[in-house]
Design a protein around this motif. Sequence first.
Motif, mmCIF file in Angstrom:
data_model
loop_
_atom_site.group_PDB
_atom_site.id
_atom_site.type_symbol
_atom_site.label_atom_id
_atom_site.label_comp_id
_atom_site.label_asym_id
_atom_site.label_seq_id
_atom_site.Cartn_x
_atom_site.Cartn_y
_atom_site.Cartn_z
ATOM 1 N N ILE A 354 0.838 -1.205 0.000
ATOM 2 C CA ILE A 354 0.000 0.000 0.000
ATOM 3 C C ILE A 354 0.871 1.252 0.000
ATOM 4 O O ILE A 354 0.667 2.179 -0.795
ATOM 5 N N MET A 355 1.862 1.282 0.880
ATOM 6 C CA MET A 355 2.737 2.464 0.958
ATOM 7 C C MET A 355 3.579 2.611 -0.298
ATOM 8 O O MET A 355 4.095 3.694 -0.583
ATOM 9 N N ASP A 356 3.731 1.540 -1.055
ATOM 10 C CA ASP A 356 4.419 1.609 -2.344
ATOM 11 C C ASP A 356 3.792 2.679 -3.226
ATOM 12 O O ASP A 356 4.489 3.493 -3.841
ATOM 13 N N MET A 357 2.472 2.709 -3.277
ATOM 14 C CA MET A 357 1.768 3.695 -4.095
ATOM 15 C C MET A 357 1.869 5.088 -3.496
ATOM 16 O O MET A 357 2.158 6.074 -4.179
ATOM 17 N N THR A 358 1.624 5.185 -2.196
ATOM 18 C CA THR A 358 1.656 6.491 -1.532
ATOM 19 C C THR A 358 3.030 7.139 -1.630
ATOM 20 O O THR A 358 3.159 8.328 -1.940
ATOM 21 N N PHE A 359 4.076 6.371 -1.373
ATOM 22 C CA PHE A 359 5.415 6.950 -1.385
ATOM 23 C C PHE A 359 5.919 7.207 -2.808
ATOM 24 O O PHE A 359 6.756 8.084 -3.018
ATOM 25 N N ALA A 360 5.396 6.480 -3.784
ATOM 26 C CA ALA A 360 5.686 6.836 -5.170
ATOM 27 C C ALA A 360 5.075 8.193 -5.489
ATOM 28 O O ALA A 360 5.694 9.035 -6.158
ATOM 29 N N LEU A 361 3.862 8.435 -4.995
ATOM 30 C CA LEU A 361 3.239 9.751 -5.153
ATOM 31 C C LEU A 361 4.065 10.837 -4.458
ATOM 32 O O LEU A 361 4.218 11.947 -4.989
ATOM 33 N N GLN A 362 4.601 10.523 -3.270
ATOM 34 C CA GLN A 362 5.441 11.490 -2.557
ATOM 35 C C GLN A 362 6.667 11.850 -3.398
ATOM 36 O O GLN A 362 6.993 13.024 -3.578
ATOM 37 N N ALA A 363 7.349 10.842 -3.888
ATOM 38 C CA ALA A 363 8.582 11.077 -4.653
ATOM 39 C C ALA A 363 8.295 11.842 -5.939
ATOM 40 O O ALA A 363 9.000 12.811 -6.279
ATOM 41 N N LEU A 364 7.250 11.438 -6.664
ATOM 42 C CA LEU A 364 6.923 12.098 -7.927
ATOM 43 C C LEU A 364 6.312 13.481 -7.692
ATOM 44 O O LEU A 364 6.527 14.406 -8.484
ATOM 45 N N GLY A 365 5.566 13.621 -6.592
ATOM 46 C CA GLY A 365 5.023 14.933 -6.241
ATOM 47 C C GLY A 365 6.117 15.916 -5.893
ATOM 48 O O GLY A 365 6.061 17.101 -6.260
ATOM 49 N N LEU A 366 7.144 15.428 -5.190
ATOM 50 C CA LEU A 366 8.271 16.288 -4.842
ATOM 51 C C LEU A 366 9.030 16.700 -6.103
ATOM 52 O O LEU A 366 9.453 17.854 -6.240
ATOM 53 N N GLU A 367 9.206 15.750 -7.021
ATOM 54 C CA GLU A 367 9.857 16.068 -8.292
ATOM 55 C C GLU A 367 9.062 17.126 -9.055
ATOM 56 O O GLU A 367 9.632 18.072 -9.614
ATOM 57 N N TYR A 368 7.745 16.997 -9.056
ATOM 58 C CA TYR A 368 6.876 17.946 -9.756
ATOM 59 C C TYR A 368 7.008 19.357 -9.179
ATOM 60 O O TYR A 368 7.190 20.330 -9.926
ATOM 61 N N VAL A 369 6.925 19.474 -7.859
ATOM 62 C CA VAL A 369 6.994 20.806 -7.264
ATOM 63 C C VAL A 369 8.382 21.415 -7.445
ATOM 64 O O VAL A 369 8.530 22.633 -7.606
#
Length: 419
Positions: A354-369
Amino acid sequence: MSTLNDSQIADISLAKDGHLKIDWVREHMPVLNRVRERFEQEKPFDGLKVAISLHLEAKTAYLAKVVQAGGAQVTITGSNPLSTQDDVCAALVEDGIQVFARYNPPEEEYKQHLMNTLETKPDLVIDDGGDLVSILHSERPDLAKQIRGGAEETTTGILRLKALAKEGQLKFPMVAVNDAYCKYLFDNRYGTGQSVWDGINRTTNLVVAGKTVVVIGYGWCGRGVAMRAKGLGAKVIVTEIDPIKAIEAYMDGFEVMSMDEAAQHGDYFVTVTGNKDCIRKPHYQAMKDGAILANAGHFDVEININELEALSTSKRVVRQNIEEFRMEDGRNIYLLAEGRLVNLAAGDGHPAEIMDMTFALQALGLEYVNKQYEALNKEVVKVPQEIDEQVASYKLDALGIKIDSLTKEQVSYLDSWNE
Protein backbone atom coordinates in the motif's frame (compact mmCIF):
# COMPACT_ATOMS: atom_id res chain seq x y z
CA MET A 1 27.55 12.09 3.03
CA SER A 2 26.11 11.98 6.55
CA THR A 3 28.02 10.42 9.42
CA LEU A 4 27.03 9.32 12.91
CA ASN A 5 28.45 12.56 14.30
CA ASP A 6 25.93 14.52 12.19
CA SER A 7 22.95 12.56 13.48
CA GLN A 8 21.09 11.98 16.74
CA ILE A 9 19.88 8.40 17.07
CA ALA A 10 19.60 5.78 19.81
CA ASP A 11 22.18 3.13 18.84
CA ILE A 12 24.18 2.69 15.63
CA SER A 13 24.82 -0.98 16.50
CA LEU A 14 21.17 -1.73 15.63
CA ALA A 15 21.80 -1.00 11.95
CA LYS A 16 21.97 -4.64 10.82
CA ASP A 17 18.37 -5.31 11.84
CA GLY A 18 17.30 -2.04 10.24
CA HIS A 19 18.87 -3.00 6.91
CA LEU A 20 16.97 -6.29 6.95
CA LYS A 21 13.68 -4.45 7.48
CA ILE A 22 14.40 -2.00 4.65
CA ASP A 23 15.45 -4.83 2.34
CA TRP A 24 12.16 -6.63 3.06
CA VAL A 25 9.93 -3.69 2.18
CA ARG A 26 12.01 -2.87 -0.92
CA GLU A 27 11.18 -6.31 -2.28
CA HIS A 28 7.46 -5.48 -1.92
CA MET A 29 7.49 -1.93 -3.34
CA PRO A 30 7.79 -2.39 -7.13
CA VAL A 31 6.29 1.00 -8.00
CA LEU A 32 8.82 2.87 -5.89
CA ASN A 33 11.56 0.70 -7.38
CA ARG A 34 10.63 1.92 -10.87
CA VAL A 35 10.72 5.50 -9.67
CA ARG A 36 14.13 4.87 -8.10
CA GLU A 37 15.53 3.48 -11.37
CA ARG A 38 14.63 6.67 -13.20
CA PHE A 39 15.81 8.90 -10.36
CA GLU A 40 19.21 7.19 -10.38
CA GLN A 41 19.60 8.06 -14.06
CA GLU A 42 18.12 11.57 -14.13
CA LYS A 43 19.09 12.90 -10.66
CA PRO A 44 16.13 15.32 -10.38
CA PHE A 45 17.25 16.54 -6.94
CA ASP A 46 20.97 16.87 -7.71
CA GLY A 47 22.59 19.38 -5.37
CA LEU A 48 19.41 19.95 -3.33
CA LYS A 49 18.65 19.34 0.34
CA VAL A 50 15.44 17.54 1.28
CA ALA A 51 13.99 17.46 4.81
CA ILE A 52 11.54 14.66 5.64
CA SER A 53 9.23 14.25 8.63
CA LEU A 54 7.31 10.96 8.43
CA HIS A 55 6.63 7.96 10.64
CA LEU A 56 10.18 6.68 10.71
CA GLU A 57 9.98 2.98 9.97
CA ALA A 58 11.22 0.77 7.13
CA LYS A 59 8.88 1.90 4.35
CA THR A 60 9.63 5.54 5.08
CA ALA A 61 13.32 4.74 5.14
CA TYR A 62 13.10 3.31 1.65
CA LEU A 63 11.37 6.48 0.40
CA ALA A 64 14.27 8.48 1.87
CA LYS A 65 16.73 6.26 -0.01
CA VAL A 66 14.80 6.78 -3.26
CA VAL A 67 14.95 10.56 -2.83
CA GLN A 68 18.64 10.21 -2.02
CA ALA A 69 19.09 8.18 -5.22
CA GLY A 70 17.69 11.19 -7.06
CA GLY A 71 20.72 13.21 -5.99
CA ALA A 72 19.38 14.83 -2.81
CA GLN A 73 21.13 15.33 0.49
CA VAL A 74 18.44 13.90 2.78
CA THR A 75 17.74 14.65 6.43
CA ILE A 76 14.91 12.81 8.16
CA THR A 77 13.07 12.90 11.47
CA GLY A 78 9.98 11.20 12.89
CA SER A 79 6.46 12.61 12.79
CA ASN A 80 5.42 10.69 15.90
CA PRO A 81 7.69 9.75 18.82
CA LEU A 82 6.17 6.29 19.28
CA SER A 83 6.39 5.21 15.63
CA THR A 84 10.15 5.71 15.25
CA GLN A 85 12.13 2.47 14.94
CA ASP A 86 15.68 2.81 16.24
CA ASP A 87 17.17 0.03 14.10
CA VAL A 88 15.84 1.69 10.94
CA CYS A 89 17.33 5.03 12.01
CA ALA A 90 20.71 3.37 12.47
CA ALA A 91 20.55 1.75 9.03
CA LEU A 92 19.78 5.09 7.38
CA VAL A 93 22.78 6.70 9.04
CA GLU A 94 25.02 3.92 7.67
CA ASP A 95 23.53 4.66 4.24
CA GLY A 96 24.56 8.32 4.41
CA ILE A 97 21.25 9.88 5.45
CA GLN A 98 21.20 12.35 8.33
CA VAL A 99 18.74 11.28 11.05
CA PHE A 100 17.39 13.15 14.06
CA ALA A 101 15.09 10.66 15.77
CA ARG A 102 14.77 7.92 18.35
CA TYR A 103 11.90 5.97 19.85
CA ASN A 104 9.84 7.80 22.50
CA PRO A 105 12.06 10.77 23.34
CA PRO A 106 10.93 13.45 25.80
CA GLU A 107 8.72 16.09 24.20
CA GLU A 108 11.46 18.73 24.21
CA GLU A 109 13.89 16.38 22.46
CA TYR A 110 11.28 15.39 19.88
CA LYS A 111 10.69 19.07 19.11
CA GLN A 112 14.44 19.68 18.88
CA HIS A 113 14.76 16.87 16.32
CA LEU A 114 12.27 18.73 14.12
CA MET A 115 14.24 21.95 14.57
CA ASN A 116 17.56 20.26 13.79
CA THR A 117 16.10 18.80 10.62
CA LEU A 118 15.04 22.24 9.41
CA GLU A 119 18.32 23.85 10.41
CA THR A 120 19.99 21.90 7.59
CA LYS A 121 18.36 24.60 5.40
CA PRO A 122 16.43 22.34 3.03
CA ASP A 123 15.22 23.30 -0.43
CA LEU A 124 12.28 20.86 -0.33
CA VAL A 125 10.24 19.19 2.42
CA ILE A 126 8.11 16.09 2.81
CA ASP A 127 5.77 16.45 5.78
CA ASP A 128 3.28 14.27 7.64
CA GLY A 129 0.84 16.19 9.78
CA GLY A 130 2.35 19.57 9.02
CA ASP A 131 4.90 19.86 11.84
CA LEU A 132 7.78 21.00 9.62
CA VAL A 133 5.63 23.50 7.75
CA SER A 134 4.12 24.78 11.01
CA ILE A 135 7.57 25.52 12.46
CA LEU A 136 8.64 27.22 9.22
CA HIS A 137 5.62 29.53 9.49
CA SER A 138 5.85 30.25 13.21
CA GLU A 139 9.17 29.80 14.99
CA ARG A 140 11.60 29.75 12.06
CA PRO A 141 10.22 31.78 9.13
CA ASP A 142 13.84 32.68 8.27
CA LEU A 143 14.38 29.07 7.13
CA ALA A 144 11.32 29.21 4.85
CA LYS A 145 12.93 31.67 2.44
CA GLN A 146 14.80 29.10 0.39
CA ILE A 147 12.08 26.41 0.47
CA ARG A 148 10.90 25.71 -3.07
CA GLY A 149 7.94 23.66 -1.90
CA GLY A 150 7.05 20.25 -0.64
CA ALA A 151 4.54 17.44 -0.29
CA GLU A 152 2.14 16.62 2.55
CA GLU A 153 1.20 13.07 3.46
CA THR A 154 -1.97 13.08 5.52
CA THR A 155 -5.45 14.54 6.06
CA THR A 156 -4.47 16.37 9.24
CA GLY A 157 -1.57 18.10 7.51
CA ILE A 158 -3.74 19.11 4.56
CA LEU A 159 -6.22 20.74 6.94
CA ARG A 160 -3.42 22.81 8.50
CA LEU A 161 -2.04 23.76 5.09
CA LYS A 162 -5.43 24.84 3.78
CA ALA A 163 -5.97 26.97 6.87
CA LEU A 164 -2.63 28.70 6.19
CA ALA A 165 -3.46 29.17 2.50
CA LYS A 166 -6.93 30.53 3.31
CA GLU A 167 -5.30 33.26 5.38
CA GLY A 168 -2.80 33.97 2.59
CA GLN A 169 0.05 32.92 4.87
CA LEU A 170 1.43 29.84 3.09
CA LYS A 171 5.00 30.69 2.06
CA PHE A 172 5.55 28.04 -0.64
CA PRO A 173 3.52 25.52 -2.68
CA MET A 174 2.70 22.17 -1.06
CA VAL A 175 1.48 19.17 -3.03
CA ALA A 176 -1.51 17.50 -1.36
CA VAL A 177 -0.43 13.88 -1.72
CA ASN A 178 -3.22 12.82 0.64
CA ASP A 179 -5.85 14.03 -1.85
CA ALA A 180 -4.58 11.95 -4.78
CA TYR A 181 -6.82 9.05 -5.83
CA CYS A 182 -3.94 6.56 -5.51
CA LYS A 183 -3.48 7.71 -1.93
CA TYR A 184 -6.85 7.95 -0.24
CA LEU A 185 -8.62 5.18 -2.15
CA PHE A 186 -5.94 2.69 -1.13
CA ASP A 187 -3.72 4.01 1.67
CA ASN A 188 -6.51 5.58 3.72
CA ARG A 189 -9.05 2.84 3.12
CA TYR A 190 -7.16 -0.45 2.79
CA GLY A 191 -3.94 0.58 4.53
CA THR A 192 -5.57 2.16 7.58
CA GLY A 193 -8.29 -0.48 7.66
CA GLN A 194 -5.79 -3.32 7.95
CA SER A 195 -3.05 -1.69 9.99
CA VAL A 196 -5.36 -0.28 12.67
CA TRP A 197 -6.67 -3.75 13.45
CA ASP A 198 -3.15 -5.18 13.20
CA GLY A 199 -2.14 -2.72 15.95
CA ILE A 200 -5.22 -3.29 18.11
CA ASN A 201 -5.12 -7.08 17.85
CA ARG A 202 -1.37 -7.31 18.44
CA THR A 203 -1.66 -5.06 21.49
CA THR A 204 -4.78 -6.50 23.17
CA ASN A 205 -4.72 -10.17 22.07
CA LEU A 206 -8.52 -10.12 22.41
CA VAL A 207 -11.23 -11.35 20.07
CA VAL A 208 -13.09 -8.87 17.85
CA ALA A 209 -15.84 -11.19 16.60
CA GLY A 210 -19.11 -10.65 18.46
CA LYS A 211 -17.95 -7.33 19.93
CA THR A 212 -19.35 -3.87 19.14
CA VAL A 213 -16.94 -1.49 17.43
CA VAL A 214 -17.68 2.24 17.32
CA VAL A 215 -15.91 4.02 14.45
CA ILE A 216 -15.86 7.78 14.96
CA GLY A 217 -15.65 9.37 11.52
CA TYR A 218 -16.56 7.85 8.15
CA GLY A 219 -14.01 9.38 5.83
CA TRP A 220 -11.83 7.08 3.76
CA CYS A 221 -9.91 5.92 6.83
CA GLY A 222 -13.12 5.36 8.76
CA ARG A 223 -14.56 3.36 5.87
CA GLY A 224 -11.54 1.07 5.97
CA VAL A 225 -11.62 0.61 9.75
CA ALA A 226 -15.36 -0.17 9.70
CA MET A 227 -15.04 -2.58 6.76
CA ARG A 228 -12.23 -4.55 8.44
CA ALA A 229 -14.08 -4.61 11.78
CA LYS A 230 -17.09 -6.09 9.99
CA GLY A 231 -14.82 -8.66 8.33
CA LEU A 232 -13.50 -9.67 11.75
CA GLY A 233 -17.05 -10.40 12.87
CA ALA A 234 -17.84 -7.26 14.85
CA LYS A 235 -21.09 -5.33 15.02
CA VAL A 236 -20.16 -1.85 13.78
CA ILE A 237 -21.60 1.53 14.79
CA VAL A 238 -20.54 4.69 12.96
CA THR A 239 -20.77 8.23 14.34
CA GLU A 240 -20.57 11.21 12.01
CA ILE A 241 -21.14 14.98 11.74
CA ASP A 242 -21.63 14.89 7.95
CA PRO A 243 -25.17 13.85 6.93
CA ILE A 244 -24.03 12.53 3.55
CA LYS A 245 -21.33 10.31 5.06
CA ALA A 246 -23.81 9.18 7.69
CA ILE A 247 -26.24 8.00 5.01
CA GLU A 248 -23.37 6.28 3.19
CA ALA A 249 -22.42 4.40 6.37
CA TYR A 250 -26.06 3.37 6.80
CA MET A 251 -26.26 2.16 3.18
CA ASP A 252 -23.00 0.25 3.70
CA GLY A 253 -24.77 -1.78 6.36
CA PHE A 254 -23.60 -0.09 9.56
CA GLU A 255 -25.63 1.36 12.41
CA VAL A 256 -25.39 5.13 12.62
CA MET A 257 -26.02 7.10 15.80
CA SER A 258 -24.75 10.00 17.87
CA MET A 259 -21.61 9.56 19.95
CA ASP A 260 -23.62 10.08 23.15
CA GLU A 261 -25.72 7.03 22.28
CA ALA A 262 -22.87 4.96 20.82
CA ALA A 263 -20.77 5.44 23.97
CA GLN A 264 -23.13 3.11 25.85
CA HIS A 265 -22.70 0.22 23.40
CA GLY A 266 -19.08 0.07 22.31
CA ASP A 267 -16.49 -2.52 23.28
CA TYR A 268 -13.91 -0.89 20.98
CA PHE A 269 -13.81 2.79 20.01
CA VAL A 270 -11.63 3.98 17.11
CA THR A 271 -11.32 7.69 16.29
CA VAL A 272 -10.54 8.61 12.67
CA THR A 273 -11.50 12.28 12.23
CA GLY A 274 -8.50 14.63 12.28
CA ASN A 275 -10.30 16.70 14.93
CA LYS A 276 -9.95 17.00 18.69
CA ASP A 277 -12.16 15.90 21.60
CA CYS A 278 -14.14 13.26 19.71
CA ILE A 279 -14.28 11.16 22.88
CA ARG A 280 -14.70 13.17 26.07
CA LYS A 281 -16.13 13.25 29.60
CA PRO A 282 -19.83 12.42 28.94
CA HIS A 283 -18.76 9.46 26.82
CA TYR A 284 -16.45 8.05 29.48
CA GLN A 285 -19.26 8.31 32.02
CA ALA A 286 -21.52 6.22 29.76
CA MET A 287 -19.05 3.54 28.66
CA LYS A 288 -19.29 -0.07 29.77
CA ASP A 289 -16.65 -1.72 31.91
CA GLY A 290 -13.68 -2.85 29.80
CA ALA A 291 -14.16 -0.42 26.91
CA ILE A 292 -11.03 -0.09 24.74
CA LEU A 293 -10.08 3.24 23.14
CA ALA A 294 -7.80 3.64 20.12
CA ASN A 295 -6.94 6.62 17.94
CA ALA A 296 -6.19 6.31 14.23
CA GLY A 297 -5.87 10.05 13.54
CA HIS A 298 -2.47 11.70 13.18
CA PHE A 299 -2.37 13.68 16.44
CA ASP A 300 -3.15 12.45 19.96
CA VAL A 301 -6.00 14.93 20.45
CA GLU A 302 -9.02 12.94 19.25
CA ILE A 303 -9.41 11.20 22.62
CA ASN A 304 -9.47 13.76 25.44
CA ILE A 305 -7.01 12.10 27.79
CA ASN A 306 -7.02 14.92 30.36
CA GLU A 307 -10.74 14.41 31.00
CA LEU A 308 -10.25 10.65 31.20
CA GLU A 309 -7.51 11.09 33.79
CA ALA A 310 -9.64 13.57 35.76
CA LEU A 311 -12.47 11.02 36.02
CA SER A 312 -10.20 8.14 37.07
CA THR A 313 -9.12 7.20 40.57
CA SER A 314 -6.04 5.34 39.36
CA LYS A 315 -4.04 4.64 36.24
CA ARG A 316 -1.60 1.85 35.47
CA VAL A 317 0.05 0.12 32.52
CA VAL A 318 -1.42 -3.39 32.35
CA ARG A 319 0.30 -4.51 29.16
CA GLN A 320 2.67 -2.84 26.72
CA ASN A 321 0.79 0.02 25.06
CA ILE A 322 -2.31 -0.46 27.24
CA GLU A 323 -3.16 1.94 30.09
CA GLU A 324 -5.99 1.09 32.48
CA PHE A 325 -8.06 3.94 33.91
CA ARG A 326 -10.19 2.97 36.95
CA MET A 327 -13.41 4.97 37.35
CA GLU A 328 -14.96 5.82 40.72
CA ASP A 329 -17.70 3.23 40.21
CA GLY A 330 -15.16 0.47 39.58
CA ARG A 331 -15.36 0.40 35.77
CA ASN A 332 -12.10 0.13 33.82
CA ILE A 333 -11.47 1.96 30.54
CA TYR A 334 -8.41 1.02 28.51
CA LEU A 335 -6.41 3.41 26.32
CA LEU A 336 -4.09 2.05 23.63
CA ALA A 337 -0.72 3.60 22.69
CA GLU A 338 -1.25 6.73 24.80
CA GLY A 339 -3.93 7.85 22.36
CA ARG A 340 -1.39 8.15 19.57
CA LEU A 341 -1.75 6.68 16.09
CA VAL A 342 -2.45 3.07 17.04
CA ASN A 343 -1.40 1.43 13.77
CA LEU A 344 2.12 2.89 14.04
CA ALA A 345 2.60 3.45 17.75
CA ALA A 346 1.47 -0.12 18.46
CA GLY A 347 2.19 -1.74 15.09
CA ASP A 348 4.21 -1.50 11.89
CA GLY A 349 1.87 0.80 9.99
CA HIS A 350 0.38 0.21 6.57
CA PRO A 351 1.39 -2.81 4.47
CA ALA A 352 4.38 -2.25 2.19
CA GLU A 353 2.35 -2.85 -0.98
CA ILE A 354 0.00 0.00 0.00
CA MET A 355 2.74 2.46 0.96
CA ASP A 356 4.42 1.61 -2.34
CA MET A 357 1.77 3.69 -4.10
CA THR A 358 1.66 6.49 -1.53
CA PHE A 359 5.42 6.95 -1.38
CA ALA A 360 5.69 6.84 -5.17
CA LEU A 361 3.24 9.75 -5.15
CA GLN A 362 5.44 11.49 -2.56
CA ALA A 363 8.58 11.08 -4.65
CA LEU A 364 6.92 12.10 -7.93
CA GLY A 365 5.02 14.93 -6.24
CA LEU A 366 8.27 16.29 -4.84
CA GLU A 367 9.86 16.07 -8.29
CA TYR A 368 6.88 17.95 -9.76
CA VAL A 369 6.99 20.81 -7.26
CA ASN A 370 10.76 21.08 -7.73
CA LYS A 371 10.34 21.46 -11.49
CA GLN A 372 7.36 23.82 -11.32
CA TYR A 373 7.86 25.81 -8.09
CA GLU A 374 8.51 29.10 -9.88
CA ALA A 375 5.24 28.78 -11.81
CA LEU A 376 3.14 27.48 -8.90
CA ASN A 377 1.22 29.74 -6.56
CA LYS A 378 1.90 29.60 -2.83
CA GLU A 379 -1.04 27.32 -2.14
CA VAL A 380 -2.07 23.71 -1.66
CA VAL A 381 -1.49 22.04 -5.04
CA LYS A 382 -3.26 18.97 -6.41
CA VAL A 383 -1.23 15.98 -7.53
CA PRO A 384 -1.38 16.18 -11.35
CA GLN A 385 -3.68 13.56 -12.84
CA GLU A 386 -0.90 12.16 -15.01
CA ILE A 387 1.16 11.35 -11.89
CA ASP A 388 -1.83 9.66 -10.25
CA GLU A 389 -2.44 7.58 -13.37
CA GLN A 390 1.26 6.79 -13.77
CA VAL A 391 1.40 5.32 -10.27
CA ALA A 392 -1.74 3.28 -10.94
CA SER A 393 -0.28 2.00 -14.22
CA TYR A 394 2.99 1.00 -12.53
CA LYS A 395 0.98 -0.86 -9.88
CA LEU A 396 -1.06 -2.73 -12.47
CA ASP A 397 2.14 -3.70 -14.31
CA ALA A 398 3.62 -5.03 -11.07
CA LEU A 399 0.47 -7.08 -10.49
CA GLY A 400 0.54 -8.45 -14.03
CA ILE A 401 -2.86 -6.95 -14.79
CA LYS A 402 -3.71 -5.61 -18.24
CA ILE A 403 -6.66 -3.32 -18.90
CA ASP A 404 -8.42 -2.09 -22.03
CA SER A 405 -7.93 1.18 -23.87
CA LEU A 406 -10.41 3.16 -25.94
CA THR A 407 -10.51 2.88 -29.72
CA LYS A 408 -10.33 6.04 -31.81
CA GLU A 409 -14.03 5.64 -32.53
CA GLN A 410 -14.85 5.42 -28.84
CA VAL A 411 -12.79 8.52 -28.08
CA SER A 412 -14.59 10.38 -30.85
CA TYR A 413 -17.96 9.25 -29.51
CA LEU A 414 -17.20 10.44 -26.00
CA ASP A 415 -15.89 13.78 -27.27
CA SER A 416 -18.94 14.56 -29.42
CA TRP A 417 -22.40 15.76 -28.52
CA ASN A 418 -24.33 14.90 -31.66
CA GLU A 419 -23.37 11.27 -32.36
